[in-house]
Design a protein around this motif. Structure first.
Motif, PDB file in Angstrom:
ATOM      1  N   GLN A  12     -10.589  18.083  -3.848  1.00 15.10           N
ATOM      2  CA  GLN A  12      -9.571  18.036  -4.892  1.00 15.10           C
ATOM      3  C   GLN A  12      -8.409  18.966  -4.562  1.00 15.10           C
ATOM      4  N   ALA A  13      -8.705  20.086  -3.951  1.00 15.08           N
ATOM      5  CA  ALA A  13      -7.621  20.972  -3.528  1.00 15.08           C
ATOM      6  C   ALA A  13      -6.766  20.312  -2.454  1.00 15.08           C
ATOM      7  N   VAL A  14      -7.399  19.545  -1.557  1.00 16.97           N
ATOM      8  CA  VAL A  14      -6.631  18.809  -0.546  1.00 16.97           C
ATOM      9  C   VAL A  14      -5.695  17.815  -1.221  1.00 16.97           C
ATOM     10  N   LEU A  15      -6.203  17.083  -2.214  1.00 13.94           N
ATOM     11  CA  LEU A  15      -5.378  16.080  -2.883  1.00 13.94           C
ATOM     12  C   LEU A  15      -4.242  16.720  -3.682  1.00 13.94           C
ATOM     13  N   ARG A  16      -4.437  17.950  -4.161  1.00 12.81           N
ATOM     14  CA  ARG A  16      -3.383  18.629  -4.914  1.00 12.81           C
ATOM     15  C   ARG A  16      -2.335  19.266  -4.012  1.00 12.81           C
ATOM     16  N   SER A  17      -2.628  19.378  -2.730  1.00 11.54           N
ATOM     17  CA  SER A  17      -1.687  20.023  -1.816  1.00 11.54           C
ATOM     18  C   SER A  17      -0.450  19.153  -1.608  1.00 11.54           C
ATOM     19  N   GLU A  55      -5.196  16.313  13.957  1.00  6.83           N
ATOM     20  CA  GLU A  55      -6.513  16.698  13.462  1.00  6.83           C
ATOM     21  C   GLU A  55      -6.382  17.335  12.080  1.00  6.83           C
ATOM     22  N   HIS A  56      -7.490  17.321  11.319  1.00  5.61           N
ATOM     23  CA  HIS A  56      -7.555  17.968  10.004  1.00  5.61           C
ATOM     24  C   HIS A  56      -6.444  17.476   9.086  1.00  5.61           C
ATOM     25  N   PHE A  57      -6.398  16.145   8.963  1.00  8.89           N
ATOM     26  CA  PHE A  57      -5.503  15.553   7.976  1.00  8.89           C
ATOM     27  C   PHE A  57      -6.304  14.617   7.071  1.00  8.89           C
ATOM     28  N   ALA A  58      -5.738  14.318   5.915  1.00 12.30           N
ATOM     29  CA  ALA A  58      -6.368  13.439   4.930  1.00 12.30           C
ATOM     30  C   ALA A  58      -5.433  12.282   4.630  1.00 12.30           C
ATOM     31  N   THR A  59      -6.027  11.112   4.339  1.00  9.42           N
ATOM     32  CA  THR A  59      -5.272   9.904   4.029  1.00  9.42           C
ATOM     33  C   THR A  59      -5.728   9.368   2.684  1.00  9.42           C
ATOM     34  N   VAL A  60      -4.766   9.034   1.824  1.00 12.31           N
ATOM     35  CA  VAL A  60      -5.060   8.385   0.548  1.00 12.31           C
ATOM     36  C   VAL A  60      -4.152   7.163   0.440  1.00 12.31           C
ATOM     37  N   ALA A  61      -4.760   5.971   0.295  1.00  7.79           N
ATOM     38  CA  ALA A  61      -4.004   4.713   0.220  1.00  7.79           C
ATOM     39  C   ALA A  61      -4.397   3.971  -1.053  1.00  7.79           C
ATOM     40  N   THR A  62      -3.407   3.516  -1.820  1.00 10.55           N
ATOM     41  CA  THR A  62      -3.661   2.819  -3.083  1.00 10.55           C
ATOM     42  C   THR A  62      -2.798   1.568  -3.168  1.00 10.55           C
ATOM     43  N   THR A  63      -3.333   0.549  -3.889  1.00 16.19           N
ATOM     44  CA  THR A  63      -2.575  -0.675  -4.144  1.00 16.19           C
ATOM     45  C   THR A  63      -3.233  -1.440  -5.283  1.00 16.19           C
ATOM     46  N   GLU A  64      -2.518  -2.470  -5.772  1.00 17.66           N
ATOM     47  CA  GLU A  64      -3.071  -3.441  -6.712  1.00 17.66           C
ATOM     48  C   GLU A  64      -2.809  -4.833  -6.171  1.00 17.66           C
ATOM     49  N   TRP A 110       0.838  -1.189   0.000  1.00 21.52           N
ATOM     50  CA  TRP A 110       0.000   0.000   0.000  1.00 21.52           C
ATOM     51  C   TRP A 110       0.880   1.248   0.000  1.00 21.52           C
ATOM     52  N   HIS A 111       0.572   2.166  -0.911  1.00 20.21           N
ATOM     53  CA  HIS A 111       1.230   3.466  -0.939  1.00 20.21           C
ATOM     54  C   HIS A 111       0.292   4.457  -0.246  1.00 20.21           C
ATOM     55  N   VAL A 112       0.726   5.013   0.884  1.00 20.16           N
ATOM     56  CA  VAL A 112      -0.116   5.866   1.723  1.00 20.16           C
ATOM     57  C   VAL A 112       0.450   7.281   1.725  1.00 20.16           C
ATOM     58  N   VAL A 113      -0.431   8.241   1.441  1.00 20.06           N
ATOM     59  CA  VAL A 113      -0.054   9.653   1.393  1.00 20.06           C
ATOM     60  C   VAL A 113      -0.948  10.429   2.355  1.00 20.06           C
ATOM     61  N   PHE A 114      -0.340  11.330   3.140  1.00 13.16           N
ATOM     62  CA  PHE A 114      -1.083  12.179   4.075  1.00 13.16           C
ATOM     63  C   PHE A 114      -1.011  13.633   3.618  1.00 13.16           C
ATOM     64  N   HIS A 115      -2.157  14.318   3.680  1.00  7.91           N
ATOM     65  CA  HIS A 115      -2.256  15.734   3.371  1.00  7.91           C
ATOM     66  C   HIS A 115      -2.870  16.459   4.567  1.00  7.91           C
ATOM     67  N   GLY A 116      -2.697  17.770   4.595  1.00  6.04           N
ATOM     68  CA  GLY A 116      -3.350  18.598   5.595  1.00  6.04           C
ATOM     69  C   GLY A 116      -4.445  19.437   4.964  1.00  6.04           C
ATOM     70  N   ALA A 157     -17.028  23.020  13.069  1.00  9.12           N
ATOM     71  CA  ALA A 157     -17.326  21.797  13.819  1.00  9.12           C
ATOM     72  C   ALA A 157     -18.015  20.753  12.942  1.00  9.12           C
ATOM     73  N   LYS A 158     -17.449  19.568  12.894  1.00  8.87           N
ATOM     74  CA  LYS A 158     -18.016  18.393  12.222  1.00  8.87           C
ATOM     75  C   LYS A 158     -18.112  18.553  10.698  1.00  8.87           C
ATOM     76  N   GLN A 159     -17.392  19.528  10.141  1.00  6.10           N
ATOM     77  CA  GLN A 159     -17.496  19.804   8.716  1.00  6.10           C
ATOM     78  C   GLN A 159     -16.310  19.211   7.968  1.00  6.10           C
ATOM     79  N   PRO A 160     -16.558  18.396   6.917  1.00 11.32           N
ATOM     80  CA  PRO A 160     -15.466  17.840   6.116  1.00 11.32           C
ATOM     81  C   PRO A 160     -14.845  18.908   5.226  1.00 11.32           C
ATOM     82  N   PRO A 161     -13.735  18.600   4.557  1.00 12.15           N
ATOM     83  CA  PRO A 161     -13.124  19.581   3.637  1.00 12.15           C
ATOM     84  C   PRO A 161     -14.120  19.983   2.551  1.00 12.15           C
TER      85      PRO A 161
END
Length: 733
Positions: free
Chosen positions: A619-624, A651-660, A599-605, A611-615
């Motif tokens: 797409q801007a988070v993923l481009r950061s 807090e306020h971080f994003a995780t993207v994990a990919t694999t085949e 698994w290739h795991v990438v973290f963004h901020g 309160a309780k609101q997602p990003p």
């Protein structure tokens, strides 16, 4: 002049006298259902198997000042074909018997083994109520079923009867329950309106509900008991809810009790106290107040070591609360003394919402996500309830002093909390969660309305919009709490070297495993990288044989208990396996699937959106620019209140994990556990989508996959509090 007695009368008198002597020597036999005892006696040893046809007691006792010697006597209310969830009736019943003593009785196969009402001065000694009613659980090692949750909030009309009990005592005082035992049941001892009594030196463990449950019961001595492994709603590494099981349950106006020197480890909660519906929904006053919890072990709880809500004046002193979700949870509690307790390896040490006037003093916190978390805030709907109208529900007026906080992600978190004094504690902000350096920890984080904060200069690193003013003088020293005088004498604590920890909680469809039979847990597994399977049972040598699949199983020989590791030998993909364990005359088998992938795991901020609101712009988070990257063999993140790494905030971080992965054709179950939002794509198709703020939540989907290589993409965001992200894949057979 003496009356003249006929020869027949003399012979009858002699026979009756001989029969009385025989009964005294050999005991009185239980003749059948509805057997009446009206005087002190010894029961003839043996197994008496009678059903309670009228649900009013197989044996019924009447009279005062009776002693019944039941040593060697077993009452069995079920036949060989009945399952435990079909057991009904009562083993022995007494109503209005003062100073009744029962010794050595064994009752099994009933809904309630022993039931006593209006029995002041009752003594139960050396009785065994194992093997009575328990529910057949619907939860499995793979998934929780909400139908298994217990609901103990009503019992004024004995609603607890539906859950069964080994011993149930009602409306009595001066009761003693000592040296009694229960296994393979749901509830051990239930006390309803029982005051000034003693529950001491008992062993009510490995139950699927409550070891001890109390309702409107006050001024009792509960000491030196074993209430370990009272658990349901738990699967290690999958879910840990507890479903309101507990070693000790204290509901509805239970006051001034002493709970000392007990072991209530490995429970849903170790100790669960709730003021009750009278306080919350009817009067707005009262509670379970003035109780003392002294030198107990409440470790390894699925939820809380101690939960105490809507109550005041309780004291928690010198307890051990290791490896719990929350060491202490104190919702809406006030004037509580929390002193000298130890909390290690908890997601949160002490968590109190909407409390006030509480003192947190001289406790030790190690390796917790957050040591002390206090918060308040507006709740308009709750403010309209009787409790909200009558009580102060602001979060304020705390003293935090003399605590030792080590290797902890966040020492103190305050949200909408005012008037707090923080003094003279040791906060190690240089080595936290395995990460060295000044960026590893924050001593104090504030958020929202936090006024009148005062702290001494040793507090260390701070975060948040509110900074405390210097503390001009230390709070007055807390008065030492002396050890209570209790009647118990048993050393109830787990001995050195005993198996302990959440990893040794195993719950099947009837309740917790008690280590008396040879078992493999889990016996059907699908996991990433390698499988860890516990081989459990009484001390014995074992061998592993009949291994199938391209796997390596180690060790192949040894002694129970042991941990068996299964590793796949082939390339990335899915490797099925099975093996058999033999220990003397006993055997057990396990099977499963090892999934291997990189698994290739990438973290963004991302910035706080409220309160309780997602990003707002994912797409801007993923481009950061990435904050950190990892290469892993599986997705099993349980961050708690901590951070994924020293480069990623908690807090306020994003995780993207990919694999085949190369997989055989078939139908598969995919399952995520997330806090907060999660999305999963397989081959570009969304199969799980829960893009919301939520506590740890399980999402499950079924997919049909063709043989070959498949692409997985997992996305996740964390807002605040606890963080978790897990992914499992399992073939459906």
């Amino acid at each position: 002049m003496q009356p003249i007695r006929s020869p027949l009368a003399v012979r009858l008198s002699a026979c009756l006298f001989a029969g009385a002597l025989a009964a005294q020597e050999h005991g009185v036999a239980i003749a059948g259902d509805d057997f009446a005892i009206t005087s002190s006696c010894k029961l003839a040893p043996g197994v008496y198997r009678f059903g309670d046809a009228h649900d009013d007691g197989i044996v019924r006792v009447t009279g005062n000042d009776l002693t019944i010697d039941c040593r060697g006597v077993t009452i069995d209310g079920a036949n060989d074909t009945e399952l435990a969830d079909a057991f009904h009736g009562f083993g022995i019943v007494a109503d209005g018997c003062r100073n009744l003593t029962i010794e050595g009785l064994v009752v099994r196969g009933t809904k309630i083994g022993m039931y006593f009402v209006h029995c002041d001065g009752l003594t139960l000694r050396d009785c065994d109520v194992s093997g009575n009613f328990r529910q057949h659980l619907r939860s499995t090692p793979r998934a929780e079923d909400g139908a298994d949750w217990l609901f103990g909030h009503d019992n004024d009309d004995n609603q607890w009867f539906r859950y069964g009990a080994g011993i149930y005592v009602e409306r009595s005082s001066g009761v003693t329950v000592a040296h009694c035992r229960a296994r393979r049941g749901q509830n051990g001892v239930c006390l309803s309106r029982v005051d000034a009594s003693f529950v001491v030196d008992n062993d009510m463990s490995f139950l699927s509900g409550w070891g001890l449950a109390m309702w409107r019961s006050s001024r009792n001595d509960v000491s030196n008991n074993k209430f370990d492994w009272c658990m349901r709603g738990f699967s290690y590494g999958v879910y840990h809810r507890g479903q309101d099981s507990a070693g000790i349950l204290v509901y509805e106006q239970c006051c001034d009790n002493v709970f000392a020197f007990n072991s209530a480890t490995h429970g849903g909660d170790g100790f669960f106290l709730y003021a009750g519906n009278e306080t919350l929904q009817r009067t707005g006053t009262g509670g379970c107040n003035g109780n003392l919890l002294y030198h107990n072990d409440f470790s390894h709880a699925a939820a809380n070591g101690i939960e105490a809500t809507f109550s005041q004046g309780n004291r928690f002193v010198d307890n051990v609360l290791d490896e719990c979700d929350h060491g202490i949870w104190g919702g809406y509690s006030h004037d509580t003394l929390i002193v000298g307790n130890t909390m290690r390896d908890c997601s949160n040490g002490i968590s109190i919402e909407h409390g006030h006037g509480n003192r947190i003093d001289a406790n030790t916190f190690e390796r917790c996500g957050v040591a002390i978390h206090l918060w308040g805030g507006d709740n308009p709907d709750f403010a309209k309830t009787p409790y909200g109208q009558r009580q102060d529900t602001r979060s304020h007026g705390y003293v935090i002093a003399n605590n030792t906080i080590r290797a902890t992600g966040l020492a103190i978190a305050l949200e909408d909390t005012s008037d707090v004094q923080i003094a003279a504690g040791a906060i190690d902000a240089t080595y936290v969660n395995g990460e060295a350096g000044p960026a590893a920890a924050t001593a104090l984080r504030t958020n929202g309305r936090c006024a009148d904060l005062r702290a001494d200069a040793s507090l260390g690193r701070l975060q948040g919009p509110v900074r405390p003013a210097p503390l001009e003088r230390a709070p007055a020293a807390v008065e030492p709490v002396p050890a209570p005088h209790t009647r118990g004498t048993q050393d109830a604590f787990l001995p050195p070297g005993a198996l302990r920890g959440r990893r040794y909680i195993f719950v099947d469809d009837w309740g917790p495993y008690d280590f008396t039979s040879v078992r493999l847990f889990p016996d059907d597994v699908a996991t990433w990288g390698s499988a860890e399977i516990f081989a459990l049972g009484p001390d014995a040598e074992f061998t592993i044989g009949d291994v199938t699949g391209d796997v390596t199983v180690t060790p192949r020989t040894g002694r129970l208990p042991a941990t068996i590791t299964v590793r796949a030998n082939g390339p990335a993909g899915a490797s099925p396996f099975s093996f058999r364990l033999q220990a003397g005359e006993h055997a057990a088998a396990a099977k499963g699937l090892i999934l291997r992938a990189t698994w290739h795991v990438v973290f963004h901020g991302w910035d706080d959106q409220g309160a309780k609101q997602p990003p707002r712009d994912w797409q801007a988070v993923l481009r950061s620019p990435p904050l950190d990257t990892m290469q892993l063999d599986g997705i099993r993140f349980r961050w708690g209140g901590g951070r994924p790494s020293d480069k990623v905030p908690p807090e306020h971080f994003a995780t993207v994990a990919t694999t085949e992965m190369e997989l055989p054709a078939g139908r598969y179950e995919v399952r995520t556990i997330s806090d907060d939002g999660v999305r999963l794509w397989i081959d570009g198709k969304v199969v799980i989508d829960n893009w919301t703020w939520h506590p740890p939540h399980e999402d499950v989907a079924e997919v049909a996959l063709e043989r070959g290589k498949h692409a997985f993409r997992l996305e996740h965001f964390e807002i605040d509090g606890v963080a978790q992200l897990e992914l499992d894949l399992r073939p459906l057979r």
